[in-house]
Design a protein around this motif. Structure first.
Motif, PDB file in Angstrom:
ATOM      1  N   ASN A 143      -4.788  -5.668  -3.289  1.00 16.27           N
ATOM      2  CA  ASN A 143      -3.613  -5.940  -2.456  1.00 16.27           C
ATOM      3  C   ASN A 143      -4.047  -6.942  -1.396  1.00 16.27           C
ATOM      4  N   HIS A 188      -5.196   4.642   8.872  1.00 14.64           N
ATOM      5  CA  HIS A 188      -6.216   3.975   8.054  1.00 14.64           C
ATOM      6  C   HIS A 188      -7.527   3.859   8.814  1.00 14.64           C
ATOM      7  N   ASP A 226       0.816  -1.211   0.000  1.00 16.87           N
ATOM      8  CA  ASP A 226       0.000   0.000   0.000  1.00 16.87           C
ATOM      9  C   ASP A 226       0.853   1.266   0.000  1.00 16.87           C
ATOM     10  N   ARG A 275      -5.748   4.250  -1.861  1.00 14.49           N
ATOM     11  CA  ARG A 275      -6.568   3.159  -1.333  1.00 14.49           C
ATOM     12  C   ARG A 275      -8.051   3.459  -1.526  1.00 14.49           C
ATOM     13  N   LEU A 296      -6.725  -0.748  -4.784  1.00 12.06           N
ATOM     14  CA  LEU A 296      -5.813   0.378  -4.947  1.00 12.06           C
ATOM     15  C   LEU A 296      -5.919   0.958  -6.360  1.00 12.06           C
TER      16      LEU A 296
END
Length: 904
Positions: free
Chosen positions: A793, A859, A730, A832, A811
């Motif tokens: 991912n 996140h 990421d 993301r 992504l």
């Protein structure tokens, strides 16, 4: 010496997963076994055709399909190529059976995908897991809801309780701490109820029939060891037992299913069992046909190249009984073999009957695929291997032929697919209408897309042989057109969608594009007046699907030159064109589809936001029900998440079959639960859910792994390594020209430190309301990543027989600014899309770096800030989201005396 007495118990809050709450079952039957509150006559869709109406002896082609007299050997002239299985009569359908698609101009009449009997082994019902609910179903849905409203309301909540049908072979739960009081009032007869044995503080309960090979459980109060499935049940003669009563206790309205949701729960579109199919007669008939060929066949191969295929194309399933989505069936005169990879070994062993031998491709000492097995087979010399040329790509056919030539063996291509002839009750092809995909979702009109494709055709150099004496290209060597056979590329180019294939909004067609014309080969019953006018407006002619063979054979484009095909095009098409008329090049249309424009990217952002809201509602619901003492199966959890998604804007169906797995099943990367063969979600092992919705503005694919108890150190260490790999991908920054394959090591580096790994790819491309697996980019591909590509991912780890875990986010490849900016603006990174918190309960904080800890906190904080406005009306989901977003990393250390406390 007697052990010392235990220390005095701590306050109840220290034991979040124990208590005196009764163990309760979320799913139970309200009527006779297999029954439902609704009659089948009210909700089952009667088919508008029967198997006897299926005709395969007529063809739209100019020539006959099969010789009139069987004594005469079938012709091998390629100019007579017509396929018997493509000749079904689309035009003999009652007009009232064809759905009328809305114009899509208003909000109330937006287009709906209504799939016709495309789920594996299923019967079509009004309320199945298709592409949403059609317009005609609205009255019956309202009627169903009125019926439910007329039923007695729940004492506690004023709404009806969930009335789910119990599986035919239900798990037997034993050693539960308490059971509910079983009321005997208002009972109806049933012969199957939930069985419990050896209960503590048991109140009035009913006896139940036990099943053979019932699940054995560990004698603990709060945990159950994952048990083995039971495939056979036996009933003892005795009195008919009453149905289990309703569950009393607090409820909320979101826990209640009414109307179509109830019917979908009771009658899902899926196989009831995985009983083995006796293939003896089918194989015998197939071998007789193999002997009757002009050149008797020693082998016959039935290959499927697509990830998902319609019911009428599931030939491998018919001949072998194996329902997995990947594998090849090879039949010889003496034996039958199924070749499949490790994802399906267990499933194949269950489903294949003794006529078949399983070849574990990729296993130790085994061939890596069916081609290697075929080439190395000891009896392959001087053989004739029959295969339907439409089922094998040009590149694979060329590879196999080159390897078999040295052994005197070759592939031959019977004029008919022999399995279609054996398959007497073959399901009909889909007749569902195609519909238009508005430019508000596509961002580019079809005329522009076709124009770009034509510019590419014109830019390709002539196909001049290096041995040619002349430097100038002949007219016959210039590329003048391309034939598109990829269904997702056709749908994308034309801004059209369909419902011929499960989970994919695609339709069966071919598209021929030349420098001055375009022809779509699509059956007339699928084309509404609106679509017909649209095709005329963009300059695309339409011909029937089966006319592609006459079109290619007769060179009806009336111009000398070469047709560009891709290596994935079926070998039959290359045979019809011959190498003098075609050029084989990588698919440019596939490249166009993969590069998302800003409208498509913005649509994906919106779709993943809505999908994230549904996912959070689901996780909050699941944890709440488990903490209340409900027993919930993997299938029920998957079903509930689908119901949350159904309420989302622009929802059109599932993107793929739900992967909902707990305990040992989570160690199977592609495990999908079935209603009647499923496990309970346990608090002692990770629960993995990999699922996604199809929305008009995007295709979603999300995986989260959560733990509802206290994970052990081994689980925490493995999960932390998976998370580190996920973070590494990421946060990667890389220069232009870098491929996903070059980045793949970042996802595995943390796992490799501990000698761990996973055998599937790290990620793949996905579509904008198309397929969930899209190329050419991905972390297993050498194609360079460029801005506009989207990839998943998803590193993981699977402890066979115990548990498994995977974390997956979507992504976008974007340009990014770097401090050094070496060599200019060439640096790329990821944005993301997925907005679902990552649980910190299983994360071992001491293993993370400072940057990794900050990434995890950022996140989860972003998920809270983004999702909070959409969850204000759901107190349960808001509470869960706030706790998971703000919770610390890891578990609290054991208190004095060995007590463990988890305040999160």
């Amino acid at each position: 010496m007697a052990p010392a007495p235990p220390p005095p118990p701590p306050p109840p809050i220290c034991f979040p997963f124990t208590g005196k709450k009764p163990r309760r079952r979320l799913s139970f039957s309200s009527a006779q076994p297999g029954g439902s509150p609704y009659t089948s006559s009210s909700y089952s869709r009667s088919s508008s055709f029967t198997a006897s109406q299926l005709s395969r002896n007529q063809s739209y082609s100019s020539q006959g399909t099969i010789p009139a007299k069987r004594e005469v050997a079938p012709t091998r002239d390629i100019d007579a190529l017509t396929f018997y299985s493509d000749s079904e009569k689309y035009d003999d359908i009652p007009t009232d059976s064809l759905p009328t698609l809305p114009s899509g101009k208003g909000k109330k009449d937006k287009p709906k995908l209504v799939r016709s009997n495309t789920m594996t082994g299923s019967k079509k019902t009004k309320w199945g897991y298709g592409w949403g609910i059609g317009k005609k179903d609205k009255e019956k849905e309202a009627e169903a809801e009125r019926e439910m409203n007329e039923k007695p309301a729940s004492i506690s909540s004023g709404t009806n309780l969930p009335m789910y049908e119990s599986p035919r072979i239900m798990p037997v739960r034993s050693n539960t701490k308490t059971t509910q009081f079983s009321k005997m009032t208002g009972m109806t007869d049933t012969s199957q109820t939930l069985g419990r044995s050896n209960t503590r503080d048991t109140q009035k309960t009913t006896r139940t029939h036990s099943s053979q090979n019932s699940r054995s459980t560990q004698n603990t109060q709060n945990s159950r060891r994952p048990s083995q499935r039971s495939h056979h049940s036996s009933r003892s003669d005795g009195p008919v037992l009453p149905t289990r009563p309703r569950l009393d206790g607090p409820r909320d309205s979101s826990s209640t299913l009414v109307g179509s949701a109830m019917e979908r729960k009771v009658h899902p579109l899926e196989s009831v069992t995985t009983e083995r199919v006796d293939t003896t007669d089918r194989l015998s008939e197939l071998r007789n046909l193999m002997m009757k060929e002009k050149e008797p066949l020693q082998y016959y191969e039935d290959a499927h190249g697509s990830e998902y295929v319609s019911t009428s194309d599931q030939r491998r399933k018919f001949i072998s009984g194996f329902t997995g989505s990947a594998g090849q069936a090879i039949v010889t005169m003496e034996a039958a073999y199924l070749i499949t990879d490790s994802r399906y070994w267990i499933q194949a062993q269950i489903q294949l009957d003794p006529n078949w031998t399983l070849v574990k491709a990729g296993g130790h000492g085994n061939p890596k695929d069916w081609i290697e097995w075929l080439v190395d087979h000891s009896q392959i010399s001087n053989s004739r291997i029959g295969i339907d040329g439409r089922m094998i790509s040009y590149e694979k056919a060329m590879l196999v032929n080159s390897k078999l030539a040295s052994r005197g063996t070759k592939l031959v291509y019977p004029i008919q697919n022999l399995i279609d002839i054996v398959w007497k009750d073959k399901p009909p092809k889909s007749r569902d209408h195609v519909f238009l995909h508005p430019i508000e979702f596509t961002g580019e009109d079809s005329t522009s897309k076709i124009s770009r494709l034509r510019n590419w055709i014109q830019s390709q150099p002539p196909d001049v042989s290096q041995y040619s004496r002349s430097r100038e290209a002949k007219t016959s060597q210039i590329n003048i057109a391309t034939l598109i056979t990829s269904l997702d590329a056709i749908a994308w180019l034309l801004n059209m969608r369909g419902s011929d294939v499960p989970y994919n909004p695609l339709f069966h067609a071919y598209l021929f594009v030349s420098l001055d014309s375009a022809v779509l080969f699509l059956e007339e019953p699928k084309v509404s007046p609106e679509v017909s006018a649209y095709l005329d407006a963009i300059g695309v002619d339409r011909r029937n699907y089966t006319e592609i063979w006459a079109f290619l054979r007769n060179r009806e484009w009336k111009r000398e030159g070469k047709i560009i095909i891709t290596p994935q095009t079926s070998y039959t098409i290359s045979l019809v064109l011959t190498h003098f008329r075609c050029t084989v090049l990588p698919s440019y249309a596939e490249h166009m589809v993969a590069l998302k424009n800003e409208t498509e990217l913005e649509g994906l952002r919106r779709a993943y936001l809505r999908d994230g809201v549904c996912y959070v509602r689901f996780l909050a619901w699941l944890e709440d029900k488990l903490n209340q003492g409900y027993d919930i199966t993997e299938w029920e959890a998957a079903h509930r998440l689908t119901e949350f998604r159904r309420k989302a804007k622009h929802f059109m169906g599932l993107a793929y079959e739900n992967i909902s797995a707990s305990g040992p099943n989570a160690a199977l990367p592609h495990y999908s639960p079935k209603k009647y063969e499923t496990e309970m979600i346990t608090k002692n092992a990770p629960y993995l859910n990999d699922s996604g919705g199809q929305y008009l503005d995007g295709t979603c694919d999300t995986t989260r792994t959560v733990h509802f108890g206290r994970p052990d150190p081994e689980q925490c260490e493995a999960y932390t390594r998976v998370l580190q790999g996920h973070i590494a991908i990421d946060s990667a920054v890389f220069p232009e020209g870098t491929s996903g394959h070059q980045l793949d090591v970042l996802a595995r580096r943390a796992l490799w430190k501990d000698g761990l790994n996973y055998l599937h790819g790290t990620g793949h491309g996905f579509g904008s309301f198309l397929t969930v697996h899209e190329g050419p980019q991905g972390f297993s591909s050498n194609v360079p990543l460029v801005p506009g590509h989207v990839v998943t991912n998803e590193p993981g780890f699977y402890n066979a027989g115990k548990w498994g875990m995977r974390i997956e986010s979507a992504l976008i490849v974007r340009r990014c600014k770097t401090r050094g900016n070496f060599n200019g603006d060439i640096w790329l990174g990821f944005e993301r899309l997925t907005c679902v918190p990552i649980q910190t309960r299983m994360v071992k904080e001491t293993m993370l770096t400072k940057e990794e800890k900050q990434w995890l906190k950022d996140h989860n904080a972003r998920c809270y800030d983004t999702l909070m406005p959409y969850l204000k009306d759901d107190k349960r989901a808001m509470s869960w989201l706030r706790r998971e977003s703000q919770r610390g990393i890891g578990l609290a250390n054991p208190a004095p005396g060995g007590l463990t406390v988890d305040w999160g």
